[in-house]
Design a protein around this motif. Sequence first.
Motif, PDB file in Angstrom:
ATOM      1  N   TRP A  42       0.712  -1.257   0.061  1.00 50.76           N
ATOM      2  CA  TRP A  42       0.033  -0.067  -0.037  1.00 50.76           C
ATOM      3  C   TRP A  42       0.829   1.190  -0.058  1.00 50.76           C
ATOM      4  CZ3 TRP A  42      -0.213   3.858   3.486  1.00 50.76           C
ATOM      5  CH2 TRP A  42       0.496   3.726   4.652  1.00 50.76           C
ATOM      6  N   GLU A  43       1.933   1.244   0.649  1.00 51.72           N
ATOM      7  CA  GLU A  43       2.868   2.499   0.670  1.00 51.72           C
ATOM      8  C   GLU A  43       3.525   2.629  -0.542  1.00 51.72           C
ATOM      9  OE1 GLU A  43       4.735   2.928   5.079  1.00 51.72           O
ATOM     10  OE2 GLU A  43       4.971   0.859   4.150  1.00 51.72           O
ATOM     11  N   ASP A  44       3.880   1.833  -1.199  1.00 50.76           N
ATOM     12  CA  ASP A  44       4.513   1.780  -2.551  1.00 50.76           C
ATOM     13  C   ASP A  44       3.299   2.447  -3.515  1.00 50.76           C
ATOM     14  OD1 ASP A  44       7.085   1.137  -1.889  1.00 50.76           O
ATOM     15  OD2 ASP A  44       6.556  -0.987  -2.286  1.00 50.76           O
ATOM     16  N   THR A  45       2.152   1.965  -3.488  1.00 49.11           N
ATOM     17  CA  THR A  45       1.120   2.119  -4.287  1.00 49.11           C
ATOM     18  C   THR A  45       0.719   3.869  -4.159  1.00 49.11           C
ATOM     19  OG1 THR A  45       0.214  -0.003  -4.446  1.00 49.11           O
ATOM     20  CG2 THR A  45      -1.350   1.741  -4.969  1.00 49.11           C
ATOM     21  N   VAL A  46       0.328   3.864  -2.869  1.00 48.25           N
ATOM     22  CA  VAL A  46       0.249   5.531  -2.527  1.00 48.25           C
ATOM     23  C   VAL A  46       1.523   6.466  -3.113  1.00 48.25           C
ATOM     24  CG1 VAL A  46      -0.111   7.388  -0.678  1.00 48.25           C
ATOM     25  CG2 VAL A  46      -1.206   4.932  -0.775  1.00 48.25           C
ATOM     26  N   SER A  47       2.657   6.130  -2.798  1.00 46.62           N
ATOM     27  CA  SER A  47       3.899   7.051  -3.205  1.00 46.62           C
ATOM     28  C   SER A  47       4.006   7.024  -4.698  1.00 46.62           C
ATOM     29  CB  SER A  47       5.131   6.381  -2.535  1.00 46.62           C
ATOM     30  OG  SER A  47       6.222   6.945  -2.863  1.00 46.62           O
ATOM     31  N   THR A  48       3.702   5.931  -5.521  1.00 46.39           N
ATOM     32  CA  THR A  48       3.911   5.906  -6.822  1.00 46.39           C
ATOM     33  C   THR A  48       2.603   6.872  -7.263  1.00 46.39           C
ATOM     34  OG1 THR A  48       4.683   3.692  -7.135  1.00 46.39           O
ATOM     35  CG2 THR A  48       3.550   4.383  -8.868  1.00 46.39           C
ATOM     36  N   ALA A  49       1.406   6.727  -6.896  1.00 42.16           N
ATOM     37  CA  ALA A  49       0.419   7.736  -7.214  1.00 42.16           C
ATOM     38  C   ALA A  49       0.853   9.320  -6.998  1.00 42.16           C
ATOM     39  CB  ALA A  49      -0.859   7.445  -6.728  1.00 42.16           C
ATOM     40  N   LEU A  50       1.467   9.281  -5.796  1.00 44.83           N
ATOM     41  CA  LEU A  50       1.973  10.776  -5.492  1.00 44.83           C
ATOM     42  C   LEU A  50       2.909  11.097  -6.458  1.00 44.83           C
ATOM     43  CD1 LEU A  50       2.168  13.288  -3.403  1.00 44.83           C
ATOM     44  CD2 LEU A  50       3.844  11.715  -2.203  1.00 44.83           C
ATOM     45  N   ARG A  51       4.017  10.356  -6.697  1.00 43.92           N
ATOM     46  CA  ARG A  51       5.134  10.758  -7.496  1.00 43.92           C
ATOM     47  C   ARG A  51       4.645  10.854  -9.371  1.00 43.92           C
ATOM     48  NH1 ARG A  51       9.290  10.894  -4.350  1.00 43.92           N
ATOM     49  NH2 ARG A  51       9.067   9.862  -2.191  1.00 43.92           N
ATOM     50  N   ARG A  52       3.502  10.452  -9.446  1.00 42.78           N
ATOM     51  CA  ARG A  52       2.934  10.527 -10.816  1.00 42.78           C
ATOM     52  C   ARG A  52       2.049  11.681 -10.981  1.00 42.78           C
ATOM     53  NH1 ARG A  52       1.763   4.264 -12.437  1.00 42.78           N
ATOM     54  NH2 ARG A  52       4.099   3.545 -12.645  1.00 42.78           N
ATOM     55  N   MET A  53       1.819  12.588  -9.930  1.00 42.03           N
ATOM     56  CA  MET A  53       0.938  13.671 -10.050  1.00 42.03           C
ATOM     57  C   MET A  53       1.655  14.878 -10.802  1.00 42.03           C
ATOM     58  SD  MET A  53      -1.239  13.343  -6.249  1.00 42.03           S
ATOM     59  CE  MET A  53      -2.510  14.349  -6.501  1.00 42.03           C
ATOM     60  N   PHE A  54       0.918  15.242 -11.558  1.00 47.33           N
ATOM     61  CA  PHE A  54       1.257  16.460 -12.515  1.00 47.33           C
ATOM     62  C   PHE A  54       0.360  17.324 -12.627  1.00 47.33           C
ATOM     63  CE2 PHE A  54       0.187  13.287 -15.471  1.00 47.33           C
ATOM     64  CZ  PHE A  54      -0.380  14.107 -16.606  1.00 47.33           C
ATOM     65  N   GLN A  55       0.734  18.557 -12.689  1.00 44.67           N
ATOM     66  CA  GLN A  55      -0.468  19.592 -12.964  1.00 44.67           C
ATOM     67  C   GLN A  55      -0.844  19.814 -14.366  1.00 44.67           C
ATOM     68  OE1 GLN A  55       0.491  23.577 -12.433  1.00 44.67           O
ATOM     69  NE2 GLN A  55      -1.522  24.361 -12.359  1.00 44.67           N
ATOM     70  N   ARG A  56      -1.898  19.593 -14.990  1.00 43.46           N
ATOM     71  CA  ARG A  56      -2.420  19.727 -16.267  1.00 43.46           C
ATOM     72  C   ARG A  56      -2.734  21.427 -16.462  1.00 43.46           C
ATOM     73  NH1 ARG A  56      -4.111  15.442 -14.517  1.00 43.46           N
ATOM     74  NH2 ARG A  56      -6.220  14.810 -14.345  1.00 43.46           N
ATOM     75  N   ASP A  57      -2.246  21.611 -17.788  1.00 46.83           N
ATOM     76  CA  ASP A  57      -2.784  23.185 -17.904  1.00 46.83           C
ATOM     77  C   ASP A  57      -4.123  23.699 -17.416  1.00 46.83           C
ATOM     78  OD1 ASP A  57      -0.394  23.560 -19.117  1.00 46.83           O
ATOM     79  OD2 ASP A  57      -0.995  23.199 -21.000  1.00 46.83           O
ATOM     80  N   SER A  58      -5.022  22.783 -17.448  1.00 45.11           N
ATOM     81  CA  SER A  58      -6.473  23.146 -16.983  1.00 45.11           C
ATOM     82  C   SER A  58      -6.756  23.002 -15.570  1.00 45.11           C
ATOM     83  CB  SER A  58      -7.563  22.195 -17.624  1.00 45.11           C
ATOM     84  OG  SER A  58      -7.337  20.815 -17.127  1.00 45.11           O
ATOM     85  N   ASP A  59      -5.633  22.526 -14.570  1.00 42.69           N
ATOM     86  CA  ASP A  59      -5.750  22.257 -13.198  1.00 42.69           C
ATOM     87  C   ASP A  59      -5.271  23.845 -12.754  1.00 42.69           C
ATOM     88  OD1 ASP A  59      -6.224  19.761 -13.513  1.00 42.69           O
ATOM     89  OD2 ASP A  59      -4.217  19.196 -13.019  1.00 42.69           O
ATOM     90  N   ARG A  60      -6.209  24.102 -11.702  1.00 44.28           N
ATOM     91  CA  ARG A  60      -5.770  25.350 -10.833  1.00 44.28           C
ATOM     92  C   ARG A  60      -4.746  24.864  -9.678  1.00 44.28           C
ATOM     93  NH1 ARG A  60      -8.950  26.909  -6.642  1.00 44.28           N
ATOM     94  NH2 ARG A  60      -7.628  28.718  -6.397  1.00 44.28           N
ATOM     95  N   LEU A  61      -3.616  25.738  -9.803  1.00 44.01           N
ATOM     96  CA  LEU A  61      -2.496  25.413  -9.083  1.00 44.01           C
ATOM     97  C   LEU A  61      -2.614  25.024  -7.583  1.00 44.01           C
ATOM     98  CD1 LEU A  61       0.686  24.908  -9.076  1.00 44.01           C
ATOM     99  CD2 LEU A  61       0.764  27.370  -8.679  1.00 44.01           C
ATOM    100  N   ALA A  62      -3.644  25.681  -6.904  1.00 41.67           N
ATOM    101  CA  ALA A  62      -3.730  25.685  -5.636  1.00 41.67           C
ATOM    102  C   ALA A  62      -4.520  24.376  -5.529  1.00 41.67           C
ATOM    103  CB  ALA A  62      -4.737  26.788  -5.013  1.00 41.67           C
ATOM    104  N   ASP A  63      -5.452  24.081  -6.135  1.00 39.64           N
ATOM    105  CA  ASP A  63      -5.997  22.530  -6.171  1.00 39.64           C
ATOM    106  C   ASP A  63      -5.249  21.604  -6.278  1.00 39.64           C
ATOM    107  OD1 ASP A  63      -8.501  24.169  -5.893  1.00 39.64           O
ATOM    108  OD2 ASP A  63      -8.947  23.888  -7.923  1.00 39.64           O
TER     109      ASP A  63
END
Length: 195
Positions: free
Chosen positions: A111-132
């Motif tokens: 579970w820790e690897d799964t959560v960490s991998t999801a975290l490390r794959r999070m990137f901001q798309r141009d349509s995403d508000r930075l604060a969100d």
Amino acid sequence: SDSSDDYLLPLRAMSDTKNSQAVFSQLSQKHAPVISPGQLNPKVIMQWSNACTAYFRKQKIKSEDQVTEVVMGLQDELVQDWYVNDIDTFNALAFSEFVKQLRARFLPRDWEDTVSTALRRMFQRDSDRLADWIDSVEKQNLLLWDSTLHMSEKELRTHISTNACAEVRRATAKKEIKEVTNFKHWKDALIAFDD
């Protein structure tokens, strides 16, 4: 009365919880937190653990009584059976150690690897508000709070700087933002730039 029986919820039949997710709830700070029957996940365990810690402080519950005071708020039959079958051992544990044991028994091994991998794959798309987007990154990181995979503020800053959209990445290199050392102030400066 303040007995632990006051917050017990009716148990659903096992067939009703087979594929459902457990849900955290707490009636008030006078009542111990509850996790409904269902499949446990890192978020619901974190919510329950944090609420339990606040409950212990509010109710002035001694550390040696903490596990026994809240454990029956774990409403799933399998969790209750696990607890009852080694009740003396679990009751002797510090609450934080009990939570580690709960995670070890009811969350997937990785579970820790799964959560960490999801975290490390999070990137901001141009349509995403930075604060969100930053908020969602920090919330994902919270799931790893007592894990060696939890990101420090320095690591979060690096992650945000490298995974934000191109315009924000360029802003992180600007002197007036780069020189801000306080993480919250740095985030605020980035968000103000993005707005």
